[in-house]
Design a protein around this motif. Structure first.
Motif, PDB file in Angstrom:
ATOM      1  N   LYS A  25      92.632  69.221  19.244  1.00 41.04           N
ATOM      2  CA  LYS A  25      91.694  69.098  19.996  1.00 41.04           C
ATOM      3  C   LYS A  25      90.356  69.420  19.011  1.00 41.04           C
ATOM      4  N   LEU A  26      89.568  68.212  19.151  1.00 43.41           N
ATOM      5  CA  LEU A  26      88.417  68.216  17.952  1.00 43.41           C
ATOM      6  C   LEU A  26      87.229  67.874  18.757  1.00 43.41           C
ATOM      7  N   TYR A  27      86.266  68.729  18.576  1.00 41.36           N
ATOM      8  CA  TYR A  27      84.863  68.333  19.262  1.00 41.36           C
ATOM      9  C   TYR A  27      83.856  68.293  18.196  1.00 41.36           C
ATOM     10  N   VAL A  28      83.049  67.286  17.996  1.00 38.71           N
ATOM     11  CA  VAL A  28      82.023  66.972  17.140  1.00 38.71           C
ATOM     12  C   VAL A  28      80.694  66.734  17.627  1.00 38.71           C
ATOM     13  N   CYS A  29      79.732  67.282  17.096  1.00 38.35           N
ATOM     14  CA  CYS A  29      78.271  67.217  17.889  1.00 38.35           C
ATOM     15  C   CYS A  29      77.741  65.872  17.310  1.00 38.35           C
ATOM     16  N   GLY A  30      77.393  64.908  18.297  1.00 40.21           N
ATOM     17  CA  GLY A  30      76.904  63.627  17.990  1.00 40.21           C
ATOM     18  C   GLY A  30      75.385  63.421  17.680  1.00 40.21           C
ATOM     19  N   ILE A  31      74.977  62.285  17.916  1.00 43.14           N
ATOM     20  CA  ILE A  31      73.582  62.307  17.864  1.00 43.14           C
ATOM     21  C   ILE A  31      72.540  62.353  18.814  1.00 43.14           C
ATOM     22  N   THR A  32      71.132  62.734  18.672  1.00 42.98           N
ATOM     23  CA  THR A  32      70.242  62.923  19.470  1.00 42.98           C
ATOM     24  C   THR A  32      69.615  61.564  19.664  1.00 42.98           C
ATOM     25  N   SER A  33      69.842  60.759  20.824  1.00 40.46           N
ATOM     26  CA  SER A  33      69.612  59.243  20.717  1.00 40.46           C
ATOM     27  C   SER A  33      68.062  59.055  20.796  1.00 40.46           C
ATOM     28  N   TYR A  34      67.301  59.161  19.955  1.00 41.75           N
ATOM     29  CA  TYR A  34      65.948  58.557  19.927  1.00 41.75           C
ATOM     30  C   TYR A  34      65.575  57.728  18.528  1.00 41.75           C
ATOM     31  N   ASP A  35      66.269  57.269  17.848  1.00 43.65           N
ATOM     32  CA  ASP A  35      66.070  56.459  16.656  1.00 43.65           C
ATOM     33  C   ASP A  35      67.275  55.982  15.996  1.00 43.65           C
ATOM     34  N   TYR A  36      66.937  55.021  15.422  1.00 42.83           N
ATOM     35  CA  TYR A  36      68.232  54.463  14.300  1.00 42.83           C
ATOM     36  C   TYR A  36      68.773  55.497  13.547  1.00 42.83           C
ATOM     37  N   CYS A  37      70.210  55.225  13.173  1.00 48.59           N
ATOM     38  CA  CYS A  37      70.874  56.302  12.625  1.00 48.59           C
ATOM     39  C   CYS A  37      70.790  55.948  11.082  1.00 48.59           C
ATOM     40  N   LYS A 215      84.652  71.710  29.436  1.00 46.05           N
ATOM     41  CA  LYS A 215      85.198  70.834  30.336  1.00 46.05           C
ATOM     42  C   LYS A 215      86.290  69.972  29.864  1.00 46.05           C
ATOM     43  N   TYR A 216      86.176  69.556  28.408  1.00 43.37           N
ATOM     44  CA  TYR A 216      87.176  68.513  28.086  1.00 43.37           C
ATOM     45  C   TYR A 216      88.291  69.085  26.974  1.00 43.37           C
ATOM     46  N   LEU A 217      87.925  70.057  26.641  1.00 42.72           N
ATOM     47  CA  LEU A 217      88.979  70.853  25.760  1.00 42.72           C
ATOM     48  C   LEU A 217      89.433  72.056  25.784  1.00 42.72           C
ATOM     49  N   GLY A 218      88.706  72.843  27.009  1.00 49.31           N
ATOM     50  CA  GLY A 218      88.978  73.917  27.336  1.00 49.31           C
ATOM     51  C   GLY A 218      88.446  75.156  26.730  1.00 49.31           C
ATOM     52  N   GLU A 219      88.392  76.486  27.255  1.00 46.85           N
ATOM     53  CA  GLU A 219      87.629  77.644  26.653  1.00 46.85           C
ATOM     54  C   GLU A 219      88.121  77.689  25.007  1.00 46.85           C
ATOM     55  N   THR A 220      89.028  77.364  24.589  1.00 49.70           N
ATOM     56  CA  THR A 220      89.413  77.538  23.270  1.00 49.70           C
ATOM     57  C   THR A 220      90.149  76.234  22.817  1.00 49.70           C
ATOM     58  N   PHE A 221      89.590  75.802  21.694  1.00 55.97           N
ATOM     59  CA  PHE A 221      90.148  74.544  21.232  1.00 55.97           C
ATOM     60  C   PHE A 221      90.252  74.703  19.586  1.00 55.97           C
ATOM     61  N   ASP A 222      90.814  73.481  18.951  1.00 56.58           N
ATOM     62  CA  ASP A 222      91.143  73.704  17.676  1.00 56.58           C
ATOM     63  C   ASP A 222      90.270  73.590  16.596  1.00 56.58           C
ATOM     64  N   ILE A 223      89.552  72.408  16.568  1.00 56.58           N
ATOM     65  CA  ILE A 223      88.204  72.128  15.624  1.00 56.58           C
ATOM     66  C   ILE A 223      87.002  71.938  16.062  1.00 56.58           C
ATOM     67  N   HIS A 224      86.104  72.421  15.662  1.00 56.91           N
ATOM     68  CA  HIS A 224      84.718  72.039  16.113  1.00 56.91           C
ATOM     69  C   HIS A 224      84.039  71.613  14.574  1.00 56.91           C
ATOM     70  N   GLY A 225      83.196  70.391  14.895  1.00 53.89           N
ATOM     71  CA  GLY A 225      82.807  69.707  13.515  1.00 53.89           C
ATOM     72  C   GLY A 225      81.399  69.394  13.618  1.00 53.89           C
ATOM     73  N   GLY A 226      80.794  69.221  12.800  1.00 58.08           N
ATOM     74  CA  GLY A 226      79.383  68.860  12.399  1.00 58.08           C
ATOM     75  C   GLY A 226      78.631  68.784  10.983  1.00 58.08           C
ATOM     76  N   GLY A 227      77.560  68.424  10.878  1.00 56.52           N
ATOM     77  CA  GLY A 227      77.052  68.929   9.563  1.00 56.52           C
ATOM     78  C   GLY A 227      76.359  70.206   9.221  1.00 56.52           C
ATOM     79  N   LYS A 228      76.107  70.609   7.911  1.00 52.67           N
ATOM     80  CA  LYS A 228      75.910  71.888   7.709  1.00 52.67           C
ATOM     81  C   LYS A 228      74.681  72.374   8.363  1.00 52.67           C
ATOM     82  N   ASP A 229      73.830  71.469   8.560  1.00 52.21           N
ATOM     83  CA  ASP A 229      72.577  71.678   9.274  1.00 52.21           C
ATOM     84  C   ASP A 229      72.586  72.223  10.624  1.00 52.21           C
ATOM     85  N   LEU A 230      73.703  71.929  11.119  1.00 51.91           N
ATOM     86  CA  LEU A 230      73.797  72.471  12.360  1.00 51.91           C
ATOM     87  C   LEU A 230      74.537  73.988  12.695  1.00 51.91           C
TER      88      LEU A 230
END
Length: 487
Positions: A25-37, A215-230
């Motif tokens: 189970k993997l959760y990754v922080c996505g974009i803040t949708s206000y500009d082009y990527c 809600k989607y992965l439970g209180e504990t899940f396997d991998i959380h990902g994102g950039g180092k800035d997060l």
């Protein structure tokens, strides 16, 4: 071989041991949708696209969740500048995000929750934190008491005093401590708002990922990902919220990819030194950008240069040209004499194993690509040695190796086109850009080769210069003389 992943939380590589057998189970922080990527967003999307592809290749079931932040200070400010509703601006750039991701060949996550669709879950989580004394309401806002969470700073390796000393903190008399962060923000005039027990307002940034991942992965899940800035403050605050509410570990493994830099400076919109994904894709195919990004292991910084992209383009061409060469081989003669050494046979037959060993070691795509290009080099050498009627066993080895390369490059999302067609189209484009025919180029190369054989270096150089006048650059190598159009 087990898969090892560098865990930012423990600062060491740890075995991937899913909570549910064979299900990651993997959760990754996505974009803040206000500009082009920009290319930094491309790296994040492609890194976790690769992780999901590889885990599935290795037989795991993967549930991949990546969110959209569609309500935020930046979205509100940009919408006000343009005189449109925040929801309309957010939807526009979510659509643009999909355009970019589809152009890059990124697989869609299993779930893509949006912050504005999960306000009730956030309110519920905030209330739990208040009830436990970990959060407090003040003047329509709600703040998290960072001093009450003993593990605060573990992910980023900071302590509270250091954070406060190094932070630019807005003076706010409502906070009990300067580092307390907002879980709920009181509505300002003209801003989007939702009703809550603390009055009309909107959620803070950090609470959304805690609520949606639970809600989607439970209180504990396997991998959380994102950039180092997060890592700080976003992921640090997520841990405080989630662990504070449940009393359980949040994510077992934390994966953070390095920055994309330009001249060793982080690419970001605030610095104004960024290139959008579509800027790059106007000049380079998506597979070239993917190969460039995977040429560096995901945790390391990646410096964006034209030279690096040109190298990636050349590398992609080498893969396709090798696959096309194998695709055009004759069937081969049964019991014909083999021209392949035992060493080269072993190297090709072990490609799959070596590739997996590299990827199992914290998804080391740079090393994995090195093994792929090494195999391409060996295959080209073998193809050069083959007689007009090659041995069936040699053809079979090359064909099975080509199939392996196609399977492995698919994990990286490259070399997925028909190789023969790719090479033909490339040659057609090159010939259309110059004022000399392929037949004439080959005739002059043959003339030069004969001059070199006769050690007539003046004649050889004259042919090279003649071709350069037509923007044709020659390259001599163990496989013979090749040519390309000089930029």
């Amino acid at each position: 071989m087990p898969i090892k992943i560098y865990n930012t939380l423990s600062r060491k590589k740890e075995l991937l041991q899913p909570l549910e057998e064979n299900h990651v189970k993997l959760y990754v922080c996505g974009i803040t949708s206000y500009d082009y990527c920009h290319i930094g967003h491309a790296r994040s999307a492609l890194v976790f696209d690769m992780v999901v592809r590889y885990l599935r290749y290795r037989g795991y079931k993967v549930t991949f969740v990546r969110n959209f932040t569609d309500i935020d200070d930046k979205i509100i400010a940009r919408a006000a500048e343009q005189g449109i509703e925040s929801a309309a601006l957010a939807q526009r750039f979510i659509d643009e995000f999909y355009t970019d991701m589809d152009a890059l060949g990124v697989l869609r996550p299993d779930l893509e929750p949006r912050a504005t669709e999960h306000i009730p879950e956030m309110i519920e989580l905030i209330q739990e934190l208040i009830d436990k004394g970990l959060a407090y309401a003040a003047g329509g806002d709600v703040y998290y008491r960072v001093g009450t969470f003993t593990g605060y700073g573990t992910l980023s390796g900071r302590n509270l005093d250091e954070m406060q000393a190094g932070a630019r903190i807005e003076v706010n008399s409502q906070k009990e401590h300067p580092m307390d962060f907002a879980l709920w923000k009181k509505a300002k005039p003209g801003e989007p708002k939702w009703e809550s027990p603390w009055g009309a307002g909107r959620p803070g940034w950090h609470i959304e990922c805690s609520a949606m991942s639970r809600k989607y992965l439970g209180e504990t899940f396997d991998i959380h990902g994102g950039g180092k800035d997060l890592i700080f403050p976003h992921h640090e605050n997520e841990i405080a919220q989630s662990c504070g509410a449940t009393g359980k570990p949040f994510a077992k493994l934390w994966m953070h990819h390095g920055f994309v830099t330009i001249k060793d400076e982080k690419m970001s919109k605030s610095l104004g030194n960024f290139l959008t994904i579509r800027d790059v894709l106007r000049d380079y195919p998506a597979e070239v950008l993917r190969l460039f990004i995977f040429s560096t292991q995901y945790r390391n910084p990646l410096d964006f240069t034209e030279a690096a992209l040109q190298d990636a383009r050349s590398g992609l061409d080498r893969i396709y040209e090798c696959l096309a060469k194998v695709a055009c081989l004759p069937a081969g003669v049964e019991d014909g004499p083999s021209v392949v050494s035992k060493k080269d046979t072993a190297k090709l037959q072990s490609l799959n194993t070596r590739f997996e060993q590299a990827m199992d070691n914290d998804f080391n795509t740079a090393q994995a690509l090195g093994f792929l290009f090494d195999a391409v080099k060996v295959m080209n050498k073998i193809a050069r040695l083959l007689p007009a009627m090659p041995a069936a066993v040699d053809v079979a080895l090359l064909e099975s190796s080509a199939a392996t390369i196609r399977d492995l490059t698919a994990i990286l999302g490259v070399a997925g086109q028909d190789a023969v067609q790719y090479v033909a189209e490339k040659k057609e484009k090159l010939l259309a850009s110059i004022d000399i025919s392929e037949e004439e180029i080959n005739r002059l190369i043959e003339k030069r080769n004969q001059a070199r054989k006769n050690k007539d270096w003046a004649a050889s150089d004259a042919v090279r210069d003649q071709l350069l006048e037509h923007s044709i650059e020659l390259h001599d190598g163990p496989e013979g003389t090749s040519w390309e159009v000089k930029a």
